[in-house]
Motif scaffolding. Structure first.
Motif, mmCIF file in Angstrom:
data_model
loop_
_atom_site.group_PDB
_atom_site.id
_atom_site.type_symbol
_atom_site.label_atom_id
_atom_site.label_comp_id
_atom_site.label_asym_id
_atom_site.label_seq_id
_atom_site.Cartn_x
_atom_site.Cartn_y
_atom_site.Cartn_z
ATOM 1 N N ARG A 38 6.988 -11.867 40.866
ATOM 2 C CA ARG A 38 5.656 -11.961 41.458
ATOM 3 C C ARG A 38 4.554 -11.400 40.563
ATOM 4 O O ARG A 38 3.387 -11.748 40.727
ATOM 5 C CB ARG A 38 5.630 -11.228 42.802
ATOM 6 N N GLU A 39 4.909 -10.508 39.653
ATOM 7 C CA GLU A 39 3.880 -9.865 38.840
ATOM 8 C C GLU A 39 4.340 -9.756 37.404
ATOM 9 O O GLU A 39 5.475 -9.383 37.121
ATOM 10 C CB GLU A 39 3.553 -8.475 39.392
ATOM 11 N N ARG A 40 3.438 -10.101 36.500
ATOM 12 C CA ARG A 40 3.734 -10.028 35.073
ATOM 13 C C ARG A 40 3.343 -8.659 34.502
ATOM 14 O O ARG A 40 2.561 -7.927 35.080
ATOM 15 C CB ARG A 40 2.929 -11.095 34.317
ATOM 16 N N PHE A 41 3.910 -8.354 33.346
ATOM 17 C CA PHE A 41 3.448 -7.256 32.492
ATOM 18 C C PHE A 41 3.493 -5.885 33.176
ATOM 19 O O PHE A 41 2.560 -5.090 33.068
ATOM 20 C CB PHE A 41 2.021 -7.519 32.000
ATOM 21 N N GLY A 48 2.613 -7.002 27.365
ATOM 22 C CA GLY A 48 1.848 -6.318 28.397
ATOM 23 C C GLY A 48 1.382 -4.947 27.953
ATOM 24 O O GLY A 48 0.252 -4.525 28.231
ATOM 25 N N TRP A 49 2.260 -4.238 27.238
ATOM 26 C CA TRP A 49 1.873 -2.923 26.702
ATOM 27 C C TRP A 49 0.660 -3.066 25.775
ATOM 28 O O TRP A 49 -0.323 -2.332 25.900
ATOM 29 C CB TRP A 49 3.041 -2.297 25.950
ATOM 30 N N LYS A 92 -5.153 -6.348 37.279
ATOM 31 C CA LYS A 92 -3.704 -6.411 37.383
ATOM 32 C C LYS A 92 -3.119 -5.834 36.104
ATOM 33 O O LYS A 92 -3.849 -5.626 35.125
ATOM 34 C CB LYS A 92 -3.245 -7.858 37.591
ATOM 35 N N PRO A 93 -1.827 -5.545 36.069
ATOM 36 C CA PRO A 93 -1.257 -4.954 34.853
ATOM 37 C C PRO A 93 -1.592 -5.765 33.603
ATOM 38 O O PRO A 93 -1.355 -6.973 33.554
ATOM 39 C CB PRO A 93 0.247 -4.960 35.135
ATOM 40 N N ALA A 94 -2.183 -5.078 32.625
ATOM 41 C CA ALA A 94 -2.552 -5.663 31.325
ATOM 42 C C ALA A 94 -3.671 -6.683 31.422
ATOM 43 O O ALA A 94 -4.027 -7.304 30.422
ATOM 44 C CB ALA A 94 -1.339 -6.275 30.633
#
Length: 460
Positions: free
Chosen positions: A74-77, A108-109, A435-437
């Motif tokens: 459902r979620e990347r990175f 993502g980092w 959202k992440p990254a």
């Protein structure tokens, strides 16, 4: 530098990436003291959670949660969201992840190091990462740098990112990679037969222009065309305030192809690249083009203007006609073109159209591989009649409100007759929430999928 990996050999702490469905196995690798500490902290490896492990000299390492398989779908990175929670220092990954799953987290980092601080001071994450074994550090840094260029261009407000400033960005990119640039500006657009670019941009005191960047002297040919509407008032069909608020991002297609071009050139791919960007400001003024005007395009096709807020396809049409005069092996256009595309697939997916089914399949596979989701929409032939008004060859804004993304794509395809392989992206170019990254703001979409697919698409 937050968008680069730490120098090889830098002393580092272990960063244990743990999936919640692998928690007990991961715990079995901790010593008794660390295990007791992690349990006392209630660490269960939920996505984005962190547990700092104490050691004799301070920090012994960090446990970081990747969540369940369902959460990861459902979620990347996820690792990008973890980075900002880590104490300052350099880390190396301790993880069972390999291949595409590992590369997604590593990218993502890097992307989580992005900040837009041109107008307000912000702090970048202080945690750094050693590139894991098997990860091509230079490639990932080049990809991140291309995404940063796209985000910066979109995030810059229109008062500082008009056609001239976008040209300056193109020239800066070209200079960095020894590319060539030519530009046709203002009234010269009429002399050089770019009438629709001129018509859309003529009401603004900021002169419209067409930029043409070329790089590479051998290999297959790739032409990228990006919509560069630096601000879109809607023209005489003036947008309401709520719809005008994000129109600094209406050059997101140009920003995305420039980010992709930066990746291609930095990685020195064995191809010949051309980038065409029609840059305008769609303003309100006495010289603005009007509803019911009929414009003659570079291609010779006439276009009835039934809404001056459907201007992006007009400037793209002249640029695509130019591209089609020297057919490339692959032609790709990118634009923040229709609200219909966002209604259809939302802000995360990049919808695209392709004249060749095999190209569409290659792109879809590449997007999945590199966590850059794309979704194919059809060139639906029965809708061709919708873009034919009768009084002219084409209608720039068919009435009825149906299938807006498809009719726009069909409109553009009319200007590509000599180039057999053409793909068009109707992107959003914006993250409405963080959202992440991926902070709230400008976003590249589809560029990494294209980059990944190029070896297949062009047989590199």
């Amino acid at each position: 530098m937050p968008l680069r990996f730490a120098a090889p050999g830098t002393p580092s702490l272990p960063l244990h990436l743990i999936a919640s469905d692998d928690l007990e196995t991961a715990f079995s690798r901790l010593d008794a003291g660390q295990l007791a500490w992690a349990r006392a902290q209630g660490f269960k490896a939920a996505a984005g959670t962190v547990c700092v492990l104490p050691g004799a000299n301070g920090i012994a390492g960090v446990l970081a949660g990747l969540g369940s398989a369902k959460e990861r779908r459902r979620e990347r990175f996820t690792l990008g969201g973890i980075r900002g929670k880590l104490p300052a220092g350099t880390y190396h990954l301790d993880t069972e992840l390999t291949g595409e799953a590992l590369e997604e987290q590593v990218l993502g980092w890097l992307l989580s190091g992005y900040i837009f601080d041109k107008y307000a001071k912000k702090s970048a994450p202080e945690a750094m990462l050693l590139a894991p074994d098997g990860v091509d550090a230079a490639r990932f840094e080049a990809i991140a740098a291309g995404e940063v260029l796209t985000r910066d261009l979109i995030n810059t407000p229109a008062n500082d990112m008009g056609p001239a400033e976008l040209e300056a960005a193109v020239r800066e990119l070209a200079a960095a990679h020894r590319a060539e640039v030519s530009v046709v500006t203002g009234e010269a657009l009429l002399d050089e037969n770019f009438p629709m670019i001129h018509a859309v941009g003529r009401a603004s005191p900021r002169a419209p222009r067409l930029m043409d960047l070329r790089w590479g002297h051998a290999g297959p040919t790739l032409t990228l065309v990006g919509k560069g509407v630096c601000f879109d008032t809607g023209g005489l069909n003036l947008k309401p305030g709520a719809s005008m608020g994000l129109m600094k991002k209406d050059m997101g297609g140009a920003a995305t192809v420039l980010g992709l071009a930066k990746m291609i050139m930095a990685l020195d791919l064995p191809l010949q690249l051309r980038v065409l960007i029609p840059a305008v400001e769609n303003a309100v003024g006495g010289s603005a083009f009007r509803p019911q005007d009929i414009l003659t395009s570079r291609k010779g096709l006439t276009v009835e203007i039934n809404n001056t807020d459907a201007e992006g396809r007009l400037v793209l049409a002249d640029a695509l006609a130019l591209a089609d005069e020297t057919p490339a092996d692959l032609l790709i256009s990118m634009a923040t073109l229709t609200g219909a595309a966002r209604v259809a697939v939302g802000p995360d997916l990049a919808p695209y159209f392709a004249t060749e089914p095999s190209d569409a399949a290659s792109l879809a596979a590449a997007g999945t591989k590199v966590a850059d989701p794309v979704w194919q929409l059809p060139y639906w032939e029965p809708y061709e009649a919708m873009i034919e008004p009768g009084i002219a060859d084409l209608d720039n804004a068919p009435s009825g409100g149906m299938a807006g993304a498809i009719t726009a794509a069909l409109f553009l395809r009319r200007f590509v007759t000599a180039t057999p392989r053409y793909m068009h992206f109707d992107i959003y170019g914006w993250n409405p929430s963080a959202k992440p990254a991926r902070p709230k703001g400008g976003a590249g979409q589809g560029a990494r999928a294209i980059l990944e697919a190029l070896p297949t698409l062009l047989k590199l």
